[in-house]
Motif scaffolding. Structure first.
Motif, PDB file in Angstrom:
ATOM      1  N   GLY A 180       0.779  -1.240   0.000  1.00 42.46           N
ATOM      2  CA  GLY A 180       0.000   0.000   0.000  1.00 42.46           C
ATOM      3  C   GLY A 180       0.802   1.277   0.000  1.00 42.46           C
ATOM      4  N   ALA A 181       2.109   1.208   0.276  1.00 40.70           N
ATOM      5  CA  ALA A 181       2.935   2.418   0.265  1.00 40.70           C
ATOM      6  C   ALA A 181       3.574   2.661  -1.095  1.00 40.70           C
ATOM      7  CB  ALA A 181       4.025   2.328   1.334  1.00 40.70           C
ATOM      8  N   GLY A 182       3.281   1.811  -2.049  1.00 35.64           N
ATOM      9  CA  GLY A 182       3.853   1.942  -3.381  1.00 35.64           C
ATOM     10  C   GLY A 182       3.076   2.909  -4.256  1.00 35.64           C
ATOM     11  N   PHE A 183       3.521   3.013  -5.487  1.00 36.31           N
ATOM     12  CA  PHE A 183       2.894   3.895  -6.473  1.00 36.31           C
ATOM     13  C   PHE A 183       1.405   3.607  -6.617  1.00 36.31           C
ATOM     14  CE2 PHE A 183       2.309   3.909 -11.333  1.00 36.31           C
ATOM     15  CZ  PHE A 183       1.661   5.130 -11.339  1.00 36.31           C
ATOM     16  N   LEU A 184       1.072   2.378  -6.991  1.00 36.96           N
ATOM     17  CA  LEU A 184      -0.334   2.025  -7.182  1.00 36.96           C
ATOM     18  C   LEU A 184      -1.060   1.859  -5.849  1.00 36.96           C
ATOM     19  CD1 LEU A 184      -0.113  -0.609 -10.071  1.00 36.96           C
ATOM     20  CD2 LEU A 184      -0.507   1.858 -10.238  1.00 36.96           C
ATOM     21  N   GLY A 185      -0.384   1.236  -4.891  1.00 40.62           N
ATOM     22  CA  GLY A 185      -1.026   0.948  -3.611  1.00 40.62           C
ATOM     23  C   GLY A 185      -1.493   2.193  -2.890  1.00 40.62           C
ATOM     24  N   CYS A 218      -5.256   2.969  -1.707  1.00 33.53           N
ATOM     25  CA  CYS A 218      -5.615   3.279  -0.317  1.00 33.53           C
ATOM     26  C   CYS A 218      -6.448   4.556  -0.254  1.00 33.53           C
ATOM     27  CB  CYS A 218      -4.363   3.433   0.537  1.00 33.53           C
ATOM     28  SG  CYS A 218      -3.499   1.900   0.925  1.00 33.53           S
ATOM     29  N   GLU A 219      -6.024   5.562  -1.003  1.00 32.39           N
ATOM     30  CA  GLU A 219      -6.731   6.841  -1.007  1.00 32.39           C
ATOM     31  C   GLU A 219      -8.165   6.677  -1.505  1.00 32.39           C
ATOM     32  OE1 GLU A 219      -5.923  11.410  -2.575  1.00 32.39           O
ATOM     33  OE2 GLU A 219      -4.654   9.763  -3.277  1.00 32.39           O
ATOM     34  N   ARG A 220      -8.332   5.924  -2.577  1.00 22.48           N
ATOM     35  CA  ARG A 220      -9.683   5.711  -3.127  1.00 22.48           C
ATOM     36  C   ARG A 220     -10.562   4.970  -2.127  1.00 22.48           C
ATOM     37  NH1 ARG A 220     -12.490   4.816  -8.071  1.00 22.48           N
ATOM     38  NH2 ARG A 220     -14.626   4.338  -7.434  1.00 22.48           N
ATOM     39  N   THR A 271     -12.378   1.208   6.116  1.00 21.97           N
ATOM     40  CA  THR A 271     -11.228   1.139   7.008  1.00 21.97           C
ATOM     41  C   THR A 271     -10.109   0.431   6.257  1.00 21.97           C
ATOM     42  OG1 THR A 271     -12.580   1.091   9.016  1.00 21.97           O
ATOM     43  CG2 THR A 271     -10.346   0.179   9.177  1.00 21.97           C
ATOM     44  N   VAL A 272      -8.959   1.079   6.157  1.00 20.90           N
ATOM     45  CA  VAL A 272      -7.860   0.559   5.347  1.00 20.90           C
ATOM     46  C   VAL A 272      -6.653   0.256   6.227  1.00 20.90           C
ATOM     47  CG1 VAL A 272      -6.223   1.063   3.492  1.00 20.90           C
ATOM     48  CG2 VAL A 272      -8.626   1.739   3.261  1.00 20.90           C
ATOM     49  N   ILE A 273      -6.148  -0.954   6.093  1.00 21.71           N
ATOM     50  CA  ILE A 273      -4.923  -1.367   6.763  1.00 21.71           C
ATOM     51  C   ILE A 273      -3.862  -1.519   5.678  1.00 21.71           C
ATOM     52  CG2 ILE A 273      -3.809  -3.108   8.220  1.00 21.71           C
ATOM     53  CD1 ILE A 273      -6.775  -3.919   8.991  1.00 21.71           C
ATOM     54  N   CYS A 274      -2.891  -0.650   5.693  1.00 26.55           N
ATOM     55  CA  CYS A 274      -1.831  -0.652   4.687  1.00 26.55           C
ATOM     56  C   CYS A 274      -0.663  -1.483   5.189  1.00 26.55           C
ATOM     57  CB  CYS A 274      -1.397   0.778   4.399  1.00 26.55           C
ATOM     58  SG  CYS A 274       0.047   0.916   3.317  1.00 26.55           S
ATOM     59  N   TYR A 291      -3.120   5.723 -17.450  1.00 24.88           N
ATOM     60  CA  TYR A 291      -2.964   6.646 -16.327  1.00 24.88           C
ATOM     61  C   TYR A 291      -3.487   5.992 -15.053  1.00 24.88           C
ATOM     62  CZ  TYR A 291      -2.865  11.034 -13.743  1.00 24.88           C
ATOM     63  OH  TYR A 291      -2.593  12.008 -12.819  1.00 24.88           O
ATOM     64  N   VAL A 292      -2.836   6.300 -13.942  1.00 20.91           N
ATOM     65  CA  VAL A 292      -3.100   5.590 -12.689  1.00 20.91           C
ATOM     66  C   VAL A 292      -4.565   5.687 -12.247  1.00 20.91           C
ATOM     67  CG1 VAL A 292      -2.340   7.567 -11.292  1.00 20.91           C
ATOM     68  CG2 VAL A 292      -2.295   5.248 -10.319  1.00 20.91           C
ATOM     69  N   ASP A 293      -5.215   6.836 -12.439  1.00 21.56           N
ATOM     70  CA  ASP A 293      -6.611   6.968 -12.008  1.00 21.56           C
ATOM     71  C   ASP A 293      -7.521   5.992 -12.747  1.00 21.56           C
ATOM     72  OD1 ASP A 293      -5.718   8.973 -10.383  1.00 21.56           O
ATOM     73  OD2 ASP A 293      -6.737  10.609 -11.436  1.00 21.56           O
ATOM     74  N   ASP A 294      -7.258   5.811 -14.042  1.00 20.67           N
ATOM     75  CA  ASP A 294      -8.042   4.847 -14.817  1.00 20.67           C
ATOM     76  C   ASP A 294      -7.818   3.431 -14.294  1.00 20.67           C
ATOM     77  OD1 ASP A 294      -9.321   6.586 -16.591  1.00 20.67           O
ATOM     78  OD2 ASP A 294      -7.689   6.528 -18.042  1.00 20.67           O
ATOM     79  N   LEU A 295      -6.576   3.098 -13.990  1.00 19.44           N
ATOM     80  CA  LEU A 295      -6.264   1.752 -13.504  1.00 19.44           C
ATOM     81  C   LEU A 295      -6.980   1.471 -12.194  1.00 19.44           C
ATOM     82  CD1 LEU A 295      -4.219  -0.665 -14.266  1.00 19.44           C
ATOM     83  CD2 LEU A 295      -2.998   0.150 -12.243  1.00 19.44           C
ATOM     84  N   ILE A 296      -6.908   2.404 -11.256  1.00 21.13           N
ATOM     85  CA  ILE A 296      -7.545   2.205  -9.947  1.00 21.13           C
ATOM     86  C   ILE A 296      -9.051   2.045 -10.098  1.00 21.13           C
ATOM     87  CG2 ILE A 296      -7.964   3.231  -7.684  1.00 21.13           C
ATOM     88  CD1 ILE A 296      -5.081   2.164  -8.174  1.00 21.13           C
ATOM     89  N   GLU A 297      -9.655   2.764 -11.027  1.00 17.21           N
ATOM     90  CA  GLU A 297     -11.084   2.592 -11.295  1.00 17.21           C
ATOM     91  C   GLU A 297     -11.376   1.170 -11.778  1.00 17.21           C
ATOM     92  OE1 GLU A 297     -15.143   3.328 -11.664  1.00 17.21           O
ATOM     93  OE2 GLU A 297     -13.595   4.501 -10.640  1.00 17.21           O
TER      94      GLU A 297
END
Length: 337
Positions: free
Chosen positions: A25-30, A34-36, A43-46, A230-236
């Protein structure tokens, strides 16, 4: 390892406030994931061992009282009560995963096993961040999920490519044998803010070199192609697959089917940064894919997902991020009374 878990059935109705573990979760994608998840009230556990992740990616999330962090390497088992698990833990750029290939393989295989056992124990839905690297240097173009790939199991990229392939097999086996609710995404080249400047990926390499006025290093003749999401598209895409009421238990490609040559990318970065950098050419690394483009038919039909951010738009945001990262720190002046 290998506990005899009983099969069970998952309901499609998801809890409003879920306890979600994000490994890596501390990485680029993670960190974007976590933010999303936090913004949606979960509740998010990173979980991260900081092999490539950074605390700077998480500082803005510390304001959430529903966010917590555990420093942990998933090669070692862990037990925490959760409703969902996202497994994004593994170095993803060649310089990083090749630096310790044995640990890369262990992260992909033992790490997946440990998280799958956690999911089985808590009856949690679990997500695997797989990769387009499972297709190797493909003979089929674009690459659909049904393509079995062309991967060298005895080369410098094998620790990552075969590690991810093995992880997919473990996920399939846990679903078949124990009824674990699995979701698997095959990620194609992704870029955006919070990439590391030293991660060795083509977008970050080119932007950092251009901003520093250094030569833009293209490996090969630049004719090899990539598709940049782009990262936002991937997270979606992650979010839609994980929350799909349909039980999609087979791998799904998530990436942008827009295809560009590496040379085209270099030229666009130089133009957008206004850099005076030259483009220089170096030998192509062993097993570097010549073509990479996702067939996203499954994502379009099953998830209603398609990328929305054009390359120029995404590069603009990414360049701005690296400009800020590379800017010299502001000088502090003493106040004279």
């Amino acid at each position: 390892m290998g506990k005899p878990y009983k099969s069970f059935t998952f309901t499609t109705k998801l809890k409003v406030n879920r306890r979600i573990l994000v490994a890596g979760g501390a990485g680029f994608l993670g960190s974007h994931l976590c933010e999303r998840l936090l913004k949606d009230g979960n509740t998010v556990i990173c979980l991260d061992n900081f092999s490539t992740g950074r605390m700077d990616n998480l500082r803005h999330l510390l304001r959430y009282d529903t966010f917590s962090f555990i420093r942990h390497d998933i090669v070692e088992p862990i037990d925490v009560a959760v409703d969902e698990i996202y497994n994004l833990a593994c170095p993803a750029s060649p310089p990083h995963y090749q630096a310790d290939p044995v640990h890369t393989m262990m992260t992909s295989v033992l790490g997946a096993l440990n998280l799958l056992e956690l999911a089985a124990h808590h009856k949690a839905r679990i997500f695997q961040a797989s990769t387009s690297e499972v297709y190797g240097d493909p003979h089929v173009h674009p690459q659909p999920e049904s393509y079995w790939g062309n991967v060298n199991s005895f080369g410098p990229r094998a620790c990552y490519d075969e590690g991810k392939r093995s992880a997919e097999t473990l996920f399939y086996s846990f679903h078949q044998q124990y009824g674990v609710d699995i979701r698997i995404v095959r990620i194609f080249n992704t870029y955006g803010p919070r990439m590391r400047a030293d991660d060795g990926r083509v977008v970050s390499n080119f932007i950092v070199q251009a901003l520093k006025g250094e030569d833009i290093t293209v490996y090969g003749d630049g004719s090899q192609t990539r598709s940049f999401c782009y990262v936002d598209d991937l997270i979606e895409g992650f979010y839609r697959l994980m929350n799909s009421p349909a039980p999609i238990h087979t791998p799904v490609n998530i990436g942008n089917p827009g295809e560009f040559t590496v040379k085209q990318l270099a030229e666009q970065v130089v133009a957008m940064t206004g850099s005076s950098s030259r483009i220089v050419y170096r030998p192509l690394p062993v097993d570097d894919p010549h073509q990479r483009k996702p067939d996203i038919t499954m994502a379009e039909r099953g998830l209603g997902w398609a990328p929305t951010v054009a390359l120029a738009e995404g590069l603009k945001a990414t360049i701005a991020y690296f400009e800020h990262q590379l800017a010299p720190p502001a000088k502090e002046f003493a106040v004279v009374a």
